[in-house]
Design an enzyme around this catalytic site. Structure first.
Site, PDB file in Angstrom:
ATOM      1  N   CYS A   1       2.510   6.813   0.339  1.00 34.13           N
ATOM      2  CA  CYS A   1       1.121   6.423   0.041  1.00 34.13           C
ATOM      3  C   CYS A   1       0.247   6.571   1.282  1.00 34.13           C
ATOM      4  O   CYS A   1      -0.881   7.069   1.196  1.00 34.13           O
ATOM      5  CB  CYS A   1       1.059   4.987  -0.473  1.00 34.13           C
ATOM      6  N   ASP A   2       0.758   6.139   2.410  1.00 34.44           N
ATOM      7  CA  ASP A   2       0.042   6.272   3.680  1.00 34.44           C
ATOM      8  C   ASP A   2      -0.297   7.743   3.923  1.00 34.44           C
ATOM      9  O   ASP A   2      -1.455   8.092   4.198  1.00 34.44           O
ATOM     10  CB  ASP A   2       0.930   5.717   4.806  1.00 34.44           C
TER      11      ASP A   2
END
Length: 167
Positions: free
Chosen positions: A60-61
């Site tokens: 996600c980062d």
């Protein structure tokens, strides 16, 4: 599709995903300052809704950072919004640490209503499935992707191509 996998394990999604060429579904999410944001705040813009399980995970980062980079070269008529069930405070802290300024983060933590409305709430985990929805300036869905394996990245090129076609 009513399921996704997470590290190979099957999980069920709540709700129904919107169909291509359908009008944007109503939503109300929390901004980092705890104000409410709805689909009306993005009227007249190409809107990219990027649902992610949690900004505090590696994929996600990386995903939101990539969209942040791509957003820098897009028109002012485009808004990219990352939606997660993370608390608004955690989202704000993450954006500051990651230097993300071209993607807005919004939280669905209170009721997970966005996840249910858009058909991407993972029932057993109470996380959002990795997905992308691109709406044109009239609020019509022109592209979507539900990533079948939550730990995989989305197709960035296809999403950005859809954005460029929607301008």
């Amino acid at each position: 599709m009513n399921t996704v996998t997470f590290k190979g394990n099957v999980f069920h999604l709540e709700g129904e995903m919107p169909a291509l060429n359908s009008k944007i579904k109503a939503f109300s999410l929390l901004a980092n300052d705890l104000s409410a944001k709805t689909q009306k705040d993005y009227e007249g813009k190409v809107l990219v809704l990027v649902a992610v399980p949690s900004l505090d995970t590696g994929v996600c980062d990386m995903e939101v950072r990539k969209f942040n980079e791509k957003a820098a070269s897009l028109s002012d008529d485009v808004r990219i919004v990352a939606v997660s069930l993370d608390l608004p405070f955690a989202q704000s802290r993450w954006c500051g640490a990651a230097g993300v300024k071209n993607v807005e983060t919004l939280s669905d933590h209170y009721s997970a209503e966005f996840g249910k409305t858009y058909g991407v709430l993972i029932k057993e985990l109470r996380l959002l499935a990795r997905s992308i929805f691109v709406y044109d300036k009239t609020g019509m869905l022109v592209y979507y992707e539900l990533v079948p394996e939550v730990t995989n990245e989305p197709n960035y090129d296809a999403a950005i191509d859809a954005v460029k076609k929607a301008l």
